[in-house]
Design a protein around this motif. Sequence first.
Motif, PDB file in Angstrom:
ATOM      1  N   GLY A 246     -51.773  22.544 -53.404  1.00  0.00           N
ATOM      2  CA  GLY A 246     -51.894  22.913 -52.000  1.00  0.00           C
ATOM      3  C   GLY A 246     -51.006  24.064 -51.568  1.00  0.00           C
ATOM      4  N   TYR A 247     -50.412  24.757 -52.556  1.00  0.00           N
ATOM      5  CA  TYR A 247     -49.490  25.847 -52.205  1.00  0.00           C
ATOM      6  C   TYR A 247     -49.821  27.101 -53.012  1.00  0.00           C
ATOM      7  N   HIS A 248     -49.894  28.241 -52.320  1.00  0.00           N
ATOM      8  CA  HIS A 248     -50.171  29.520 -52.961  1.00  0.00           C
ATOM      9  C   HIS A 248     -48.847  30.248 -53.173  1.00  0.00           C
ATOM     10  N   ASN A 249     -48.440  30.349 -54.422  1.00  0.00           N
ATOM     11  CA  ASN A 249     -47.137  30.931 -54.713  1.00  0.00           C
ATOM     12  C   ASN A 249     -47.033  32.392 -54.288  1.00  0.00           C
ATOM     13  N   SER A 250     -48.088  33.160 -54.521  1.00  0.00           N
ATOM     14  CA  SER A 250     -48.031  34.593 -54.208  1.00  0.00           C
ATOM     15  C   SER A 250     -48.050  34.851 -52.711  1.00  0.00           C
ATOM     16  N   TRP A 251     -48.751  34.014 -51.962  1.00  0.00           N
ATOM     17  CA  TRP A 251     -48.896  34.223 -50.526  1.00  0.00           C
ATOM     18  C   TRP A 251     -47.944  33.376 -49.690  1.00  0.00           C
ATOM     19  N   ASP A 252     -47.264  32.426 -50.327  1.00  0.00           N
ATOM     20  CA  ASP A 252     -46.344  31.525 -49.622  1.00  0.00           C
ATOM     21  C   ASP A 252     -47.068  30.826 -48.461  1.00  0.00           C
ATOM     22  N   SER A 253     -48.217  30.229 -48.790  1.00  0.00           N
ATOM     23  CA  SER A 253     -49.037  29.613 -47.745  1.00  0.00           C
ATOM     24  C   SER A 253     -49.721  28.361 -48.283  1.00  0.00           C
ATOM     25  N   LYS A 254     -50.357  27.624 -47.382  1.00  0.00           N
ATOM     26  CA  LYS A 254     -51.010  26.360 -47.716  1.00  0.00           C
ATOM     27  C   LYS A 254     -52.477  26.590 -48.088  1.00  0.00           C
ATOM     28  N   LEU A 255     -52.989  25.685 -48.958  1.00  0.00           N
ATOM     29  CA  LEU A 255     -54.375  25.803 -49.436  1.00  0.00           C
ATOM     30  C   LEU A 255     -55.175  24.577 -49.024  1.00  0.00           C
ATOM     31  N   PHE A 256     -56.349  24.834 -48.434  1.00  0.00           N
ATOM     32  CA  PHE A 256     -57.197  23.761 -47.911  1.00  0.00           C
ATOM     33  C   PHE A 256     -57.774  22.899 -49.036  1.00  0.00           C
ATOM     34  N   ASN A 257     -58.035  21.656 -48.701  1.00  0.00           N
ATOM     35  CA  ASN A 257     -58.750  20.737 -49.587  1.00  0.00           C
ATOM     36  C   ASN A 257     -60.237  20.818 -49.235  1.00  0.00           C
ATOM     37  N   TYR A 258     -60.967  21.700 -49.926  1.00  0.00           N
ATOM     38  CA  TYR A 258     -62.362  21.976 -49.573  1.00  0.00           C
ATOM     39  C   TYR A 258     -63.301  20.827 -49.927  1.00  0.00           C
ATOM     40  N   GLY A 259     -62.830  19.873 -50.711  1.00  0.00           N
ATOM     41  CA  GLY A 259     -63.670  18.739 -51.066  1.00  0.00           C
ATOM     42  C   GLY A 259     -63.602  17.596 -50.078  1.00  0.00           C
ATOM     43  N   LYS A 260     -62.743  17.711 -49.081  1.00  0.00           N
ATOM     44  CA  LYS A 260     -62.566  16.655 -48.094  1.00  0.00           C
ATOM     45  C   LYS A 260     -63.515  16.882 -46.922  1.00  0.00           C
ATOM     46  N   ARG A 261     -64.275  15.867 -46.570  1.00  0.00           N
ATOM     47  CA  ARG A 261     -65.320  16.016 -45.557  1.00  0.00           C
ATOM     48  C   ARG A 261     -64.755  16.503 -44.221  1.00  0.00           C
ATOM     49  N   GLU A 262     -63.622  15.935 -43.815  1.00  0.00           N
ATOM     50  CA  GLU A 262     -63.052  16.324 -42.519  1.00  0.00           C
ATOM     51  C   GLU A 262     -62.611  17.788 -42.510  1.00  0.00           C
ATOM     52  N   VAL A 263     -62.128  18.276 -43.643  1.00  0.00           N
ATOM     53  CA  VAL A 263     -61.743  19.686 -43.748  1.00  0.00           C
ATOM     54  C   VAL A 263     -62.984  20.572 -43.677  1.00  0.00           C
ATOM     55  N   GLN A 264     -64.039  20.162 -44.364  1.00  0.00           N
ATOM     56  CA  GLN A 264     -65.292  20.911 -44.285  1.00  0.00           C
ATOM     57  C   GLN A 264     -65.787  20.998 -42.847  1.00  0.00           C
ATOM     58  N   GLN A 265     -65.762  19.887 -42.134  1.00  0.00           N
ATOM     59  CA  GLN A 265     -66.228  19.868 -40.744  1.00  0.00           C
ATOM     60  C   GLN A 265     -65.379  20.787 -39.872  1.00  0.00           C
ATOM     61  N   PHE A 266     -64.055  20.741 -40.083  1.00  0.00           N
ATOM     62  CA  PHE A 266     -63.140  21.585 -39.303  1.00  0.00           C
ATOM     63  C   PHE A 266     -63.427  23.069 -39.537  1.00  0.00           C
ATOM     64  N   LEU A 267     -63.534  23.478 -40.796  1.00  0.00           N
ATOM     65  CA  LEU A 267     -63.748  24.884 -41.108  1.00  0.00           C
ATOM     66  C   LEU A 267     -65.146  25.350 -40.729  1.00  0.00           C
ATOM     67  N   LEU A 268     -66.143  24.504 -40.939  1.00  0.00           N
ATOM     68  CA  LEU A 268     -67.510  24.885 -40.589  1.00  0.00           C
ATOM     69  C   LEU A 268     -67.693  25.005 -39.082  1.00  0.00           C
ATOM     70  N   SER A 269     -66.976  24.193 -38.326  1.00  0.00           N
ATOM     71  CA  SER A 269     -67.040  24.328 -36.861  1.00  0.00           C
ATOM     72  C   SER A 269     -66.415  25.651 -36.432  1.00  0.00           C
ATOM     73  N   ASN A 270     -65.430  26.120 -37.193  1.00  0.00           N
ATOM     74  CA  ASN A 270     -64.831  27.428 -36.923  1.00  0.00           C
ATOM     75  C   ASN A 270     -65.819  28.549 -37.202  1.00  0.00           C
ATOM     76  N   VAL A 271     -66.630  28.381 -38.250  1.00  0.00           N
ATOM     77  CA  VAL A 271     -67.689  29.357 -38.548  1.00  0.00           C
ATOM     78  C   VAL A 271     -68.649  29.460 -37.363  1.00  0.00           C
ATOM     79  N   ARG A 272     -69.047  28.326 -36.825  1.00  0.00           N
ATOM     80  CA  ARG A 272     -69.985  28.329 -35.694  1.00  0.00           C
ATOM     81  C   ARG A 272     -69.342  28.906 -34.428  1.00  0.00           C
ATOM     82  N   TYR A 273     -68.079  28.567 -34.205  1.00  0.00           N
ATOM     83  CA  TYR A 273     -67.411  28.883 -32.938  1.00  0.00           C
ATOM     84  C   TYR A 273     -67.464  30.371 -32.598  1.00  0.00           C
ATOM     85  N   TRP A 274     -67.051  31.227 -33.539  1.00  0.00           N
ATOM     86  CA  TRP A 274     -66.968  32.659 -33.232  1.00  0.00           C
ATOM     87  C   TRP A 274     -68.345  33.295 -33.061  1.00  0.00           C
ATOM     88  N   LEU A 275     -69.350  32.714 -33.714  1.00  0.00           N
ATOM     89  CA  LEU A 275     -70.711  33.234 -33.558  1.00  0.00           C
ATOM     90  C   LEU A 275     -71.322  32.808 -32.229  1.00  0.00           C
TER      91      LEU A 275
END
Length: 413
Positions: free
Chosen positions: A36-65
């Motif tokens: 869950g950690y990106h060494n080069s970017w010093d940032s957190k990495l999403f769990n794309y296999g988790k349903r709730e994470v998918q819903q959160f990110l996909l709602s973001n895709v819809r939101y800006w459109l």
Amino acid sequence: AVIMALVHSHAVKNEAEGLSFFDGTEGQYFHEGGRGYHNSWDSKLFNYGKREVQQFLLSNVRYWLEEFHFDGYRFDGITSMLYFHHGDYTEFDHYDKYFKDGVEWDAVTYLQLANTVAHQTKPGVMTIAEDFSGMPGIARTPEDGGVGFNFRLGMGIPDFWIKYLKEKSDDDWNIEELWSVMTNRRYKEGTIAYAESHDQAIVGDKTTAFWLMDKEMYWHMHKDDDHLVIDCGVALHKLIRMFTGALGGEGYLTFIGNEFGHPEWIDFPREGNDWSYKYARRQWSLVDHPELKYQYLNNWDGGMVTLLKEHDIPSSYQAQQLNMDATNKTIVAERGNLIFIWNFHPSNAIPDYKFYVPQAGQYRIILNSDAPQFGGHNRIDESQVFETFEEDGVNKLSVYNTNRTALVLERIK
């Protein structure tokens, strides 16, 4: 089209501003531990296999459109998503590295879902993958076994230009290498060409204009100020952008302000600049000022983009090379039934310059970077009609091939 950079590849680890430990645990949105950690970017990495994470990110895709009506997305940094190694220290020299070794299948599935949601939410939306690995199928539909993007980003193009500007005088530019970089791309996968990366628009590297003209931009951009560095920089800025737009892909992208040669990047308030707002802006007054040369570059960008759109150049088949002249650093090519001529030479202007064209007939100039409204020297008579003649058994044209100039010709009959 207005494209938004969408960053689903990582997230800030700052607990005060981001989602890290949002519910007091490490794994609500992100993988726990090292995954869950990106060494080069010093940032957190999403769990794309988790349903709730998918819903959160996909709602973001819809939101800006839906709420802001963007025309599409440039998905940022997806090479990091596609592989467990994030593309770090990896050479993609075998197809196993695309489909077997280290592929993050949850992320691939998420990107297929994100593209499906985007296209269902807004038919005609444009999605662009920022991937430097060259994964095959990234710009093919899921039904074809692809990831679903409309286009891949031609990331090697701005990297090439910035390397040339840093390391070579234009006297040493190799036209064979120029051609190869622009035309070497995957067949039947759309590529977005761009001359400058976001690192040259947002704090990072210098803009192309600043690499070409540097500090002289602060003192010599008045239209009445003849200055050799500025003259050279303006001419090459126009050549670079037309060469990229006409040859580099099936679409063309620019970051706001770079099209008119904005001299500086955008730098948002942060600890590293003592939270300054000084550079958190684009100086639109530069291009609006009637006495400054930024108008020349803006006029050129407008004329170039209009030509590319009206003649549907990005959707045309890849360009056909007609003439490569290393001595005069001149490239002639056909794409979309137009003839493009680029003379990159610092000084060679050749009268009666002859070259092969596929179709006999009469031709006229429809775009000329040497025209005065584009900051050129007005050396070419645009009213002239050029008629083909037969020489060495082929059709040829003859033009005045001026140095550091881009010309576009159209067959009229």
